[in-house]
Design an enzyme around this catalytic site. Structure first.
Site, PDB file in Angstrom:
ATOM      1  N   ARG A  42      45.342  40.762  45.402  1.00 30.95           N
ATOM      2  CA  ARG A  42      44.782  39.522  44.833  1.00 30.95           C
ATOM      3  C   ARG A  42      44.961  39.556  43.326  1.00 30.95           C
ATOM      4  O   ARG A  42      44.338  40.352  42.637  1.00 30.95           O
ATOM      5  CB  ARG A  42      43.308  39.394  45.193  1.00 30.95           C
ATOM      6  CG  ARG A  42      42.660  38.106  44.709  1.00 30.95           C
ATOM      7  CD  ARG A  42      41.222  38.013  45.187  1.00 30.95           C
ATOM      8  NE  ARG A  42      40.637  36.717  44.880  1.00 30.95           N
ATOM      9  CZ  ARG A  42      40.081  36.410  43.713  1.00 30.95           C
ATOM     10  NH1 ARG A  42      40.032  37.307  42.743  1.00 30.95           N
ATOM     11  NH2 ARG A  42      39.584  35.212  43.503  1.00 30.95           N
ATOM     12  N   SER A 111      38.641  31.959  53.375  1.00 29.94           N
ATOM     13  CA  SER A 111      37.303  32.064  52.758  1.00 29.94           C
ATOM     14  C   SER A 111      36.451  30.888  53.194  1.00 29.94           C
ATOM     15  O   SER A 111      36.901  29.741  53.147  1.00 29.94           O
ATOM     16  CB  SER A 111      37.412  32.013  51.229  1.00 29.94           C
ATOM     17  OG  SER A 111      38.196  33.073  50.756  1.00 29.94           O
ATOM     18  N   LYS A 140      35.197  36.292  40.974  1.00 30.53           N
ATOM     19  CA  LYS A 140      35.964  35.113  41.383  1.00 30.53           C
ATOM     20  C   LYS A 140      35.554  33.942  40.518  1.00 30.53           C
ATOM     21  O   LYS A 140      34.370  33.591  40.463  1.00 30.53           O
ATOM     22  CB  LYS A 140      35.682  34.806  42.853  1.00 30.53           C
ATOM     23  CG  LYS A 140      36.487  33.655  43.427  1.00 30.53           C
ATOM     24  CD  LYS A 140      36.208  33.504  44.908  1.00 30.53           C
ATOM     25  CE  LYS A 140      37.081  32.425  45.533  1.00 30.53           C
ATOM     26  NZ  LYS A 140      37.037  32.462  47.004  1.00 30.53           N
TER      27      LYS A 140
HETATM   28  N1  3NM Z   1      35.813  35.765  47.233  1.00 29.95           N
HETATM   29  P1  3NM Z   1      33.097  41.425  43.726  1.00 29.95           P
HETATM   30  S1  3NM Z   1      33.548  36.251  46.247  1.00 29.95           S
HETATM   31  C1  3NM Z   1      37.381  37.211  45.972  1.00 29.95           C
HETATM   32  O1  3NM Z   1      32.817  34.194  48.316  1.00 29.95           O
HETATM   33  C2  3NM Z   1      36.031  36.714  46.268  1.00 29.95           C
HETATM   34  O2  3NM Z   1      34.847  33.822  48.951  1.00 29.95           O
HETATM   35  C3  3NM Z   1      34.540  35.421  47.326  1.00 29.95           C
HETATM   36  O3  3NM Z   1      34.255  40.376  43.984  1.00 29.95           O
HETATM   37  C4  3NM Z   1      34.023  34.407  48.266  1.00 29.95           C
HETATM   38  O4  3NM Z   1      33.094  42.357  44.884  1.00 29.95           O
HETATM   39  C5  3NM Z   1      34.864  37.112  45.624  1.00 29.95           C
HETATM   40  O5  3NM Z   1      33.523  42.123  42.448  1.00 29.95           O
HETATM   41  C6  3NM Z   1      34.761  38.128  44.539  1.00 29.95           C
HETATM   42  O6  3NM Z   1      31.821  40.667  43.566  1.00 29.95           O
HETATM   43  C7  3NM Z   1      34.238  39.444  45.026  1.00 29.95           C
END
Ligand code: 3NM
Length: 217
Positions: A42, A111, A140
């Site tokens: 990603r 997602s 994100k």
């Molecule tokens: N997707 P971290 S939250 C790539 O809710 C991504 O769909 C999300 O990163 C969603 O583990 C997210 O650092 C970021 O919080 C996750």
């Protein structure tokens, strides 16, 4: 297709900007050395050429390690390196279009942030869904407010396709998401932002495993 996502407990993603100066390739190697069985590439802001070069290497590494390799959003790069599949968001190409491009044997993840989106994802033919953000995350950009644990519990109770929880999941709250029904857990900063990636993966796995024993399922 016998869905390979059912067998995955830890879902790792790349994010070079959070990787303490290490390359995506170095980070993925550490993940694979720790026994990770699924990696999603990603990178939202790299050019196609650089993404392709990194994905070519990661494809080789994941194949050697017997791990699944998914590419976020970029169907062309996924096809060029023969990735195992693609993960898309609500604003990316629709799942049926990605399916037409990739063919029936590939994995497509979507997602989702609500029960409506989850049902639509199943209908559209997604192989698994992302469920999040469970907690607040700054990783994100332009993500919606946390959906909380209620949405996770709804998915666990109502859907049979594999799902991956994501968003703000850390060592200190991983037990809670497991208790609320998460099978597979995805984390970015809690893994790529750690000095000792392999050690951190072992710690997170132990935490998941002891919760699994505690809830007995
Ligand atoms: N997707 P971290 S939250 C790539 O809710 C991504 O769909 C999300 O990163 C969603 O583990 C997210 O650092 C970021 O919080 C996750």
């Amino acid at each position: 297709m016998n869905n390979p996502l059912h067998a995955v407990d830890l879902y790792c993603l790349t994010s070079e900007e959070h990787s303490l100066g290490r390359s995506n390739v170095a980070v993925v190697q550490a993940m694979l050395d720790a026994g990770v069985k699924l990696v999603q590439y990603r990178e939202k802001y790299k050019h196609a050429g650089e993404k392709l070069r990194e994905c070519e290497l990661i494809r080789e590494m994941t194949r050697k390690a017997g791990a699944l390799f998914l590419v976020n959003d970029d169907v062309a790069v996924a096809q060029a390196v023969d990735a195992d599949g693609v993960h898309v968001g609500q604003d990316d190409l629709p799942v049926p279009v990605v399916r037409r491009l990739l063919g029936p044997g590939k994995i497509i993840g979507l997602s989702t942030h609500s029960p409506e989106q989850a049902r639509a994802a199943v209908e559209a033919g997604a192989d698994y869904i992302g469920v999040g953000p469970i907690y607040a995350t700054r990783t994100k950009k332009d993500v919606c407010a946390p959906v909380g644990l209620e949405y996770l519990e709804w998915v666990a109770a109502n859907l049979t396709i594999p799902f991956v929880v994501i968003g703000g999941i850390k060592e200190h709250n991983i037990a809670e998401v497991k208790r609320r029904g998460a099978g597979c857990v995805a984390m970015i900063t809690e893994i790529v932002g750690h000095e000792d990636i392999a050690g951190q993966i072992r710690t997170l796995r132990n935490r998941m495993h002891s919760t699994f024993q505690e809830i007995g399922s």
